[in-house]
Design a protein around this motif. Structure first.
Motif, short mmCIF file in Angstrom:
data_model
loop_
_atom_site.label_atom_id
_atom_site.label_comp_id
_atom_site.label_asym_id
_atom_site.label_seq_id
_atom_site.Cartn_x
_atom_site.Cartn_y
_atom_site.Cartn_z
N ALA A 155 0.94 -1.05 0.08
CA ALA A 155 -0.06 0.15 -0.02
C ALA A 155 0.79 1.26 -0.11
N GLN A 156 1.90 1.18 0.83
CA GLN A 156 2.93 2.37 0.90
C GLN A 156 3.60 2.62 -0.40
N ALA A 157 3.78 1.52 -1.21
CA ALA A 157 4.59 1.87 -2.57
C ALA A 157 3.63 2.27 -3.42
N THR A 158 2.21 1.87 -3.47
CA THR A 158 1.45 2.04 -4.69
C THR A 158 0.99 3.51 -4.33
N HIS A 159 0.54 3.88 -3.11
CA HIS A 159 -0.17 4.80 -2.91
C HIS A 159 0.66 6.18 -2.42
N PHE A 160 1.60 6.11 -1.31
CA PHE A 160 2.10 7.04 -0.52
C PHE A 160 3.55 7.28 -0.96
N ALA A 161 4.18 6.56 -1.66
CA ALA A 161 5.63 6.68 -1.97
C ALA A 161 5.61 7.89 -3.06
N ASP A 162 6.58 8.34 -3.37
CA ASP A 162 6.92 9.63 -4.29
C ASP A 162 6.51 9.21 -5.72
N GLY A 163 5.45 10.06 -6.26
CA GLY A 163 4.74 9.45 -7.72
C GLY A 163 3.72 8.68 -7.46
N GLY A 164 3.56 8.21 -6.44
CA GLY A 164 2.20 7.29 -5.88
C GLY A 164 1.00 7.88 -6.16
N VAL A 165 -0.37 7.09 -5.93
CA VAL A 165 -1.50 7.48 -6.53
C VAL A 165 -1.77 9.00 -5.63
N PHE A 166 -1.25 9.19 -4.40
CA PHE A 166 -1.65 10.28 -3.83
C PHE A 166 -0.80 11.56 -4.40
#
Lengths: 332, 282
Positions: free
Chosen positions: A313-324
């Motif tokens: 979840a961290q890698a997909t959503h909150f990491a740099d360039g992620g969904v957020f």
């Protein structure tokens, strides 16, 4: 002067003649202040009767990520009680202060209590907000902290995302569009849960605050129940704030035994009652039933089911360039 | 005799080696080593990674806000700070000491306290914000709020650098100008202002540098929305909280280099202004 000295001498003697005084440092996240204040007193009493020793537990509070970082940088926490497992994983991975399998050391994935994300709305719910899809309507203003800096905000983001996945039959593109729409309605992204509560409750910004369940109850207690209503959506996320013994620090301080007991006692009847009174959902069924009035029943999804665990979840959503990050990227 | 003095290594003023050694050690510990650590951490990134971090749209938007708002705040303070300094030096009035002390308040106040106070005052339901709300002007939680906070913290720098120069200003020069037929405006513009310029530039540079690095007060009054109201220091903080140390230091390096170039430019300007003054007055 002489009397003062005498008093000091007597006090010093009294302390040294007395049982050991043990110091513990519990590094925790923002909204657990009240919970651990109450729990620390209870644990000190329990430990006194059991061993005769005095325990003084110092608390440190702040955004979960920042707290983990302080521990990595050398803040001598004996135990950590943070908002999400990812932050404790970071301590294990970056500073190697505790084993990577810390989650197996205590029952229920080392989460003695759970929580969820609910809505706090203005009294009488003037915007008629009952479910997640009410948050994306035009003209609704939503206050929530920045998921990059706040653990609670990450749970809130994932709860909204989980709702969208369930609603749109796990169509990821539609879920992303939904979450984008939601964050377009956010006027202020504070860095922590308390900051958002203040923005919503004191500055009068926003129609709805996405908050920890306990934080929502606390806010309505603190600022007056006549000002806010708590709305529990039909579906939300099972937030699991974990606890862990920071083995290396505890060993260095010689506090391994008492720190272990400190965390284990959270699972005792008294520990669970204190959690329930502070609006954390207890693991113990009997106590959960006793405090059922505090907790509205709802469908709770877990991060493992919906998102494949924190690392993913961290890698997909909150990491740099992620969904957020993509939410705020200008349209190409 | 003279030759002997020249060749000997003893200096007229004692303690040179001790104080220079101390200065170098002190500066290394306090400034150089931390700065070197920033560059070292950044070097963990490969060049393409570094470029990607520092040119991401979020980073670019944050530079624009940080540099733009800091520059604007320093400019505003240059004008109004000069007026404050002028009033404090040139006139006597009741409560002057108090006003003088008030100027230092932004120095002394913890920035977080300043931020919370400003955010509360300028919020739509705050004492000041409520008057702007009907006009459709929002201050707290917008870029305007960021500007307000940066202006607040920068004020003392201008006042405190300009004030001593104004105090040392000899009235004879103005009298001479007046006796030669200059009107009041000419006296100010041709005589007083050029003398103040170097101090004003120094104050401007200090206020600008201070505003660039400001974090505590801005995070409370800004809405911290990426691409809109996020300043660079906040972006660095969010990277740190994600345990992305190299990414955070990469942004710090950009800020350092930019600030260094800007301050250097300002110093050159100041040197030029000084020279101009010297030749003009002599």
């Amino acid at each position: 002067m002489k009397t003062l000295l005498n008093i000091g001498l007597v006090l010093a003697l009294a302390v040294s003649a007395n049982a050991k005084e043990i110091k513990l440092l519990n590094v925790s996240y923002d909204p657990t202040r009240e919970l651990y204040q109450e729990y620390n007193d209870a644990f000190a009493k329990y430990w006194k009767t059991k061993t005769g020793d005095d325990v003084v537990v110092a608390q440190s509070h702040g955004g979960s990520g920042k707290q983990a970082q302080s521990v990595i940088n050398g803040l001598g926490a004996d135990v950590v009680t943070l908002a999400l497992a990812y932050d404790i994983d970071a301590i294990a991975a970056q500073a190697k202060l505790l084993p990577a399998n810390w989650g197996e050391k205590f029952p229920n994935n080392s989460t003695p209590y759970t929580s969820t994300i609910v809505f706090l709305v203005r009294k009488g719910n003037p915007k008629n907000i009952h479910n997640w899809d009410d948050l994306v309507k035009a003209g609704t203003s939503v206050v929530v902290p920045n998921p990059k800096t706040s653990g609670g905000a990450r749970w809130a983001y994932l709860a909204a995302y989980a709702y969208a996945l369930e609603t749109f039959n796990h169509d990821d593109a539609k879920a992303r569009a939904f979450i984008k729409q939601l964050y377009k309605n956010v006027p202020v992204l504070d860095s922590g849960a308390r900051g958002s509560t203040v923005t919503f409750a004191q500055r009068g910004i926003g129609d709805v605050l996405l908050a920890w369940e306990n934080e929502a109850h606390l806010a309505s207690k603190e600022f007056g129940a006549d000002k806010f209503d708590i709305v529990t959506p039909p579906l939300s996320i099972l937030a699991e704030p974990p606890v862990a013994l920071v083995t290396k620090n505890a060993k260095k301080h010689g506090t391994t035994e008492v720190a272990n007991a400190y965390l284990n006692y959270l699972y005792s009847d008294e520990g669970q009652e204190i959690a329930a009174k502070n609006f954390y959902r207890p693991r113990n069924q009997a106590i959960a039933t006793k405090y059922a009035a505090n907790f509205t029943q709802l469908k709770l999804v877990t991060i493992d089911q919906e998102f494949g665990g924190w690392t993913k979840a961290q890698a997909t959503h909150f990491a740099d360039g992620g969904v957020f990050d993509q939410i705020f990227q200008p349209q190409n | 005799m003279a030759q002997k003095l020249f060749k000997s290594k003893t200096r007229v003023l004692p303690g040179f080696r001790l104080t220079l050694g101390y200065t170098l050690l002190y500066l290394s510990l306090i400034v150089l080593i931390p700065l070197a650590a920033v560059f070292w951490k950044t070097s963990l990134l490969t060049w393409p990674q570094f470029v990607q971090v520092i040119t991401s749209p979020q980073a670019l938007a944050a530079y624009r806000l940080s540099f733009g708002a800091s520059l604007l705040a320093a400019l505003i303070n240059s004008v109004f700070g000069l007026i404050v300094a002028w009033v404090l030096v040139r006139y006597n009035f009741f409560g002057k000491k108090f006003v003088d002390a008030l100027v230092d308040l932004p120095f002394a106040l913890p920035t977080a306290v300043a931020g919370i106070t400003l955010a509360t005052l300028y919020a739509p339901n705050g004492w000041i914000g409520q008057f702007f709300e009907p006009l459709g002007i929002k201050i707290s939680f917008t870029r305007l709020g960021v500007l307000v906070a940066l202006t607040f913290i920068g004020l003392p720098f201008i006042v405190r650098t300009v004030q001593p120069i104004l105090e040392d200003f000899e009235p004879e020069i103005e009298e001479a100008a007046a006796s030669l037929g200059a009107n009041r405006w000419q006296v100010f513009w041709r005589i007083i202002f050029p003398t103040l310029t170097p101090a004003l530039i120094t104050g401007f540079a200090l206020a600008f540098a201070r505003a660039l690095g400001e974090y505590g007060s801005v995070v409370f009054i800004s809405s911290n929305i990426p691409m809109k109201t996020q300043i660079v220091p906040l972006l660095i903080m969010t990277k740190l909280e994600q345990f992305d140390y190299p990414g955070a230091t990469a942004l710090a390096v950009v800020m350092l280099v930019f600030s260094f170039v800007l301050l250097l430019t300002i110093n050159v300007l100041q040197w030029w202004a000084n020279r101009y003054n010297a030749t003009n007055l002599s």
